[in-house]
Design a protein around this motif. Structure first.
Motif, PDB file in Angstrom:
ATOM      1  N   ARG A 106      32.143  58.027  67.364  1.00 30.84           N
ATOM      2  CA  ARG A 106      31.987  59.295  67.939  1.00 30.84           C
ATOM      3  C   ARG A 106      30.251  59.506  68.396  1.00 30.84           C
ATOM      4  NH1 ARG A 106      33.822  63.956  64.431  1.00 30.84           N
ATOM      5  NH2 ARG A 106      32.389  62.479  62.899  1.00 30.84           N
ATOM      6  N   PHE A 107      30.362  59.723  69.905  1.00 31.66           N
ATOM      7  CA  PHE A 107      28.866  59.911  70.389  1.00 31.66           C
ATOM      8  C   PHE A 107      28.209  61.098  69.764  1.00 31.66           C
ATOM      9  CE2 PHE A 107      31.419  62.213  73.180  1.00 31.66           C
ATOM     10  CZ  PHE A 107      30.719  63.313  73.672  1.00 31.66           C
ATOM     11  N   THR A 108      29.120  62.106  69.315  1.00 29.83           N
ATOM     12  CA  THR A 108      28.453  63.495  69.051  1.00 29.83           C
ATOM     13  C   THR A 108      27.584  63.183  67.813  1.00 29.83           C
ATOM     14  OG1 THR A 108      30.648  64.061  67.901  1.00 29.83           O
ATOM     15  CG2 THR A 108      30.363  64.549  70.028  1.00 29.83           C
ATOM     16  N   GLY A 109      28.118  62.313  66.769  1.00 31.53           N
ATOM     17  CA  GLY A 109      27.469  62.213  65.353  1.00 31.53           C
ATOM     18  C   GLY A 109      27.696  63.651  64.764  1.00 31.53           C
ATOM     19  N   ALA A 110      28.791  64.439  64.999  1.00 28.08           N
ATOM     20  CA  ALA A 110      29.199  65.529  64.166  1.00 28.08           C
ATOM     21  C   ALA A 110      29.289  65.414  62.704  1.00 28.08           C
ATOM     22  CB  ALA A 110      30.603  66.069  64.661  1.00 28.08           C
ATOM     23  N   GLY A 111      29.315  64.183  62.164  1.00 31.44           N
ATOM     24  CA  GLY A 111      29.555  64.054  60.739  1.00 31.44           C
ATOM     25  C   GLY A 111      31.000  64.201  60.246  1.00 31.44           C
ATOM     26  N   VAL A 172      34.144  64.013  47.477  1.00 27.31           N
ATOM     27  CA  VAL A 172      33.362  62.857  47.255  1.00 27.31           C
ATOM     28  C   VAL A 172      32.339  62.148  47.826  1.00 27.31           C
ATOM     29  CG1 VAL A 172      35.408  62.018  45.475  1.00 27.31           C
ATOM     30  CG2 VAL A 172      34.974  60.871  47.916  1.00 27.31           C
ATOM     31  N   ALA A 173      32.370  62.378  49.347  1.00 29.89           N
ATOM     32  CA  ALA A 173      31.370  62.001  50.103  1.00 29.89           C
ATOM     33  C   ALA A 173      31.223  62.712  51.381  1.00 29.89           C
ATOM     34  CB  ALA A 173      31.406  60.345  50.400  1.00 29.89           C
ATOM     35  N   SER A 174      30.182  62.792  52.214  1.00 24.04           N
ATOM     36  CA  SER A 174      30.087  63.273  53.307  1.00 24.04           C
ATOM     37  C   SER A 174      28.901  62.987  54.147  1.00 24.04           C
ATOM     38  CB  SER A 174      29.848  65.095  52.967  1.00 24.04           C
ATOM     39  OG  SER A 174      28.426  65.081  52.474  1.00 24.04           O
ATOM     40  N   ALA A 175      28.864  63.016  55.370  1.00 24.71           N
ATOM     41  CA  ALA A 175      27.899  62.860  56.416  1.00 24.71           C
ATOM     42  C   ALA A 175      27.555  64.071  57.187  1.00 24.71           C
ATOM     43  CB  ALA A 175      28.437  61.532  57.179  1.00 24.71           C
ATOM     44  N   ASN A 176      26.334  64.334  57.092  1.00 27.26           N
ATOM     45  CA  ASN A 176      25.537  65.468  57.651  1.00 27.26           C
ATOM     46  C   ASN A 176      25.563  65.195  59.188  1.00 27.26           C
ATOM     47  OD1 ASN A 176      25.481  67.117  55.434  1.00 27.26           O
ATOM     48  ND2 ASN A 176      23.558  66.301  55.047  1.00 27.26           N
ATOM     49  N   LYS A 177      25.384  66.178  60.174  1.00 26.58           N
ATOM     50  CA  LYS A 177      25.399  66.005  61.539  1.00 26.58           C
ATOM     51  C   LYS A 177      24.188  64.989  61.823  1.00 26.58           C
ATOM     52  CE  LYS A 177      25.095  68.083  66.016  1.00 26.58           C
ATOM     53  NZ  LYS A 177      24.842  69.577  66.697  1.00 26.58           N
ATOM     54  N   GLY A 178      24.544  63.968  62.631  1.00 22.60           N
ATOM     55  CA  GLY A 178      23.529  62.983  62.672  1.00 22.60           C
ATOM     56  C   GLY A 178      23.533  61.762  61.902  1.00 22.60           C
ATOM     57  N   THR A 179      24.275  61.955  61.037  1.00 23.09           N
ATOM     58  CA  THR A 179      24.301  60.636  59.938  1.00 23.09           C
ATOM     59  C   THR A 179      25.856  60.102  59.688  1.00 23.09           C
ATOM     60  OG1 THR A 179      24.820  62.108  57.990  1.00 23.09           O
ATOM     61  CG2 THR A 179      22.339  61.841  58.553  1.00 23.09           C
ATOM     62  N   GLY A 180      25.906  59.002  59.113  1.00 18.25           N
ATOM     63  CA  GLY A 180      27.180  58.309  58.827  1.00 18.25           C
ATOM     64  C   GLY A 180      27.723  57.583  60.090  1.00 18.25           C
TER      65      GLY A 180
END
Length: 224
Positions: A106-111, A172-180
């Motif tokens: 995704r281009f938004t990087g919403a996480g 178990v895991a997450s990506a904050n906005k702008g990561t992942g």
């Protein structure tokens, strides 16, 4: 706050116990097979995170999922029973190449967030159910699937000793906005000090048999 469900992937667990109550258990084994039905567009093949292909998971070709946010691969795990401690059966995963692969196009990087839910284990002979059990992922970390992946890393939210109980989802895991962004590998069972484990109440094992259960992996858009 928005929470968007993306994919669910099922993983079956077959567990052989040779334990008796109040007695030291002999060796046992566990084998699993991933079963996934997903839809969308644009797929990413599983990426070997270094080293030879895991012989315990050689038939696993990934989920084949397609879309902008995908769960590309979930591992089959093989456990070897080691001991009974204070009424508990402790089994440790033997395959050192286990990983979960996630792609965010995704281009938004919403996480995003990754959760997992174990189901009760059911005996193949007497259909007895074991619900007094839990998983430990052990030491886990993220690795980039490619050097062209320039996003900041997602975060492992589960500690090495955290218990993942049967019957409910655990983050178990997450990506904050702008990561992942891009393709990431959640590598597990790399440490001999903190390996992936299955913990079972010894009193719930009524006889020697194979027990069957499931792990459901859930990838969701991060709540906004």
């Amino acid at each position: 706050m928005k929470r968007l469900l993306w994919f669910m992937a099922s993983l079956t667990l077959g567990i052989m116990f040779t334990a008796q109550s109040n007695a030291l258990a002999n060796s046992g084994s566990l084998s699993t097979t991933a079963k996934v039905t997903l839809s969308g567009d644009g797929s990413t093949k599983p990426v070997n995170p270094g080293g030879p292909t895991d012989p315990d998971d050689s038939g696993n070709n990934g989920t084949g999922s397609k879309g902008k946010l995908t769960l590309d691969y979930v591992p089959n795990l093989t456990f070897k029973q080691q001991r009974v401690t204070k009424g508990q059966i402790v089994t440790t995963a033997t395959n050192r190449g286990a990983y979960v692969q996630i792609s965010d196009r995704r281009f938004t990087g919403a996480g995003w967030q990754l959760q997992v839910k174990p189901s009760p284990l059911v005996g193949e002979k007497d259909f007895s159910e074991i619900s007094a059990a839990a998983l430990q992922l052990g030491s886990a970390s993220f690795a980039k699937a490619s050097t062209t992946n320039v996003s900041a890393s997602p975060t492992v939210t589960d500690s090495a000793t955290s218990l993942i109980p049967i019957g409910s989802y655990s983050l178990v895991a997450s990506a904050n906005k702008g990561t992942g962004l891009g393709t990431w590998l959640l590598q597990v069972n790399r440490s001999t000090i903190a390996p992936t484990k299955l913990l079972v109440n010894n009193a719930d094992v009524k006889q020697q048999q194979t027990y069957q259960g499931a792990l459901t992996w859930l990838l969701t858009d991060t709540p906004q």
